[in-house]
Design an enzyme around this catalytic site. Structure first.
Site, PDB file in Angstrom:
ATOM      1  N   ASN A  79       0.836  -1.208  -0.072  1.00 56.67           N
ATOM      2  CA  ASN A  79       0.032  -0.026   0.175  1.00 56.67           C
ATOM      3  C   ASN A  79       0.880   1.157   0.061  1.00 56.67           C
ATOM      4  OD1 ASN A  79       0.749   0.650   2.900  1.00 56.67           O
ATOM      5  ND2 ASN A  79      -0.602  -1.169   3.342  1.00 56.67           N
TER       6      ASN A  79
ATOM      7  N   PRO B  82      -3.209 -12.367   9.661  1.00 55.39           N
ATOM      8  CA  PRO B  82      -3.315 -12.191  11.095  1.00 55.39           C
ATOM      9  C   PRO B  82      -3.945 -11.033  11.403  1.00 55.39           C
ATOM     10  CG  PRO B  82      -1.089 -12.539  10.856  1.00 55.39           C
ATOM     11  CD  PRO B  82      -1.713 -12.878   9.373  1.00 55.39           C
TER      12      PRO B  82
END
Length: 397
Positions: free
Chosen positions: A208, A303
């Protein structure tokens, strides 16, 4: 907080020198003794009389003053203090420090001291961003010089950007941290920062636009308040701050493992922009174009680091702070995220492309806690970090 501490304050020449007078007053309010040293350029902005009156101490100005050398030579002066502070630290002074020059009293003291040195840079944004200044900063950090600031904002020259001297309360807090007496002394805080890179094959990955600037600024601010900081960072654009323990990772799984290994901690701040998914069938070698069509990528959920730490039964940090980067319904989504994850605070911000916040120099956040939502004005990421760090110090006291 600084009772009995001796500060040698070197005042460089620049418009920010006027803040040094307030700095003297506030350091003395904390119980410190302040000995001012003025460069020739500094005397264009503040007078020796004003510095001396506020410090209630003799002001030193000239390397070749026979009286001063007879009463207290510059070598002794450089070592009599508990800490040497340079505020403002001009580009010229920083260049002399990095280059090992000693042609006036200030630079000679900085070369001769055996004490910690804390500097507060202040200069025009173009001077600060100049490659020579950035090289000097890197050299000084490698030499163990401590930094506070600079902040971003409007300058006397009319330009805007990094280079503005840190505000006086921030410098006072950094002095306390350098002397081991900050409000977060004895506290261990974990900070995550930057993006994660989830591999597709050995040369491609999912990522990102996070620069890591906000997390880095927060780690620096917490350290300045005396905290022992473990900084777990993905491959960010900005370098990690000096004076913290750095754990560099690539993936979300590695970041969670590093955070868990760093526990126990008094607080944890999850500012990293962690990828929600990873490629479950990542290739061991570079994928090639074939006539059979596009490769089929199978995704798996990463996670949830914030939820994992927030919901721990043992070793949960006393204060868990998450970040919520949203593009729509910011407050509603962030409030729901706080409840879902189980963290204490959420720092929400709007990262829509038009805001320029993701990867930019500024941030506009809302702090959401069990007492409600507090929206802050848009400000530099360093200023956001300083404000959040102070609130954390109050909550952990």
């Amino acid at each position: 907080m600084l009772a009995g501490k001796r500060i040698l304050l070197i005042i460089g020449g620049g418009i920010a020198a006027f803040k040094s007078l307030d700095l003297i007053r506030r350091l003395r309010d904390q119980g410190a003794t302040v000995t001012p040293v003025l460069t020739k350029a500094a005397e264009e902005f503040v007078t020796p009389l004003s510095a001396s009156a506020l410090a209630a101490e003799k002001v030193y100005r000239d390397l070749f003053d026979l009286t001063d050398e007879a009463e207290m030579g510059h070598i002794e002066l450089s070592r009599a203090a508990d800490l040497v502070v340079v505020a403002p630290a001009t580009a010229d002074l920083m260049g002399k420090m990095a280059g090992g020059l000693a042609n006036d009293l200030a630079s000679t003291l900085l070369m001769a001291t055996d004490k910690k040195v804390l500097i507060a840079p202040a200069m025009n944004v173009r001077m600060f961003l100049h490659p020579a200044t950035q090289r000097n900063i890197a050299t000084l950090k490698d030499d163990g010089i401590l930094f506070v600031g600079p902040d971003e904002g409007a300058m006397a020259c009319g330009e805007f950007g990094p280079g503005r001297m840190a505000e006086v309360p921030e410098i006072v807090a950094a002095v306390g941290a350098a002397l081991g007496d900050g409000p977060l002394k004895g506290k261990h805080i974990i900070v995550t920062s930057g993006p994660t890179h989830e591999p597709i094959d050995p040369v491609r990955y999912i990522a990102n636009r996070s620069s890591g600037a906000q997390g880095t600024a927060l780690a620096r601010a917490l350290s300045a308040l005396g905290a022992q900081v473990t900084f777990v960072t993905g491959p960010a654009d900005v370098p990690p701050p000096a004076g913290v323990r750095v754990e560099q990772v690539q993936t979300a799984q590695q970041m969670l493992a590093a955070v868990q290994a760093a526990l126990p901690a008094d607080a944890a701040v999850f500012a990293a922009a962690v990828a929600d998914w990873r490629v479950a069938n990542a290739a061991d070698s570079k994928m090639k174009k074939t006539k059979t069509g596009l490769p089929k990528l199978e995704f798996a959920e990463n996670p949830d680091i914030l939820a994992t730490i927030s919901q721990m039964k043992q070793d949960r940090p006393g204060l868990v702070v998450g970040f919520a980067a949203e593009t729509d319904d910011v407050l509603a989504n962030a409030t729901a995220k706080r409840a879902r994850k189980g963290c204490d605070w959420i720092v929400a911000n709007d990262v829509s492309p038009e805001t320029g916040i993701m990867g930019g120099a500024e941030n506009a956040v809302t702090l959401i806690s069990d007492t409600g939502a507090d929206s802050w004005p848009r400000m530099g990421k360093d200023q956001v970090a300083n404000r959040l760090a102070q609130l954390m110090a109050e909550a952990l006291s």
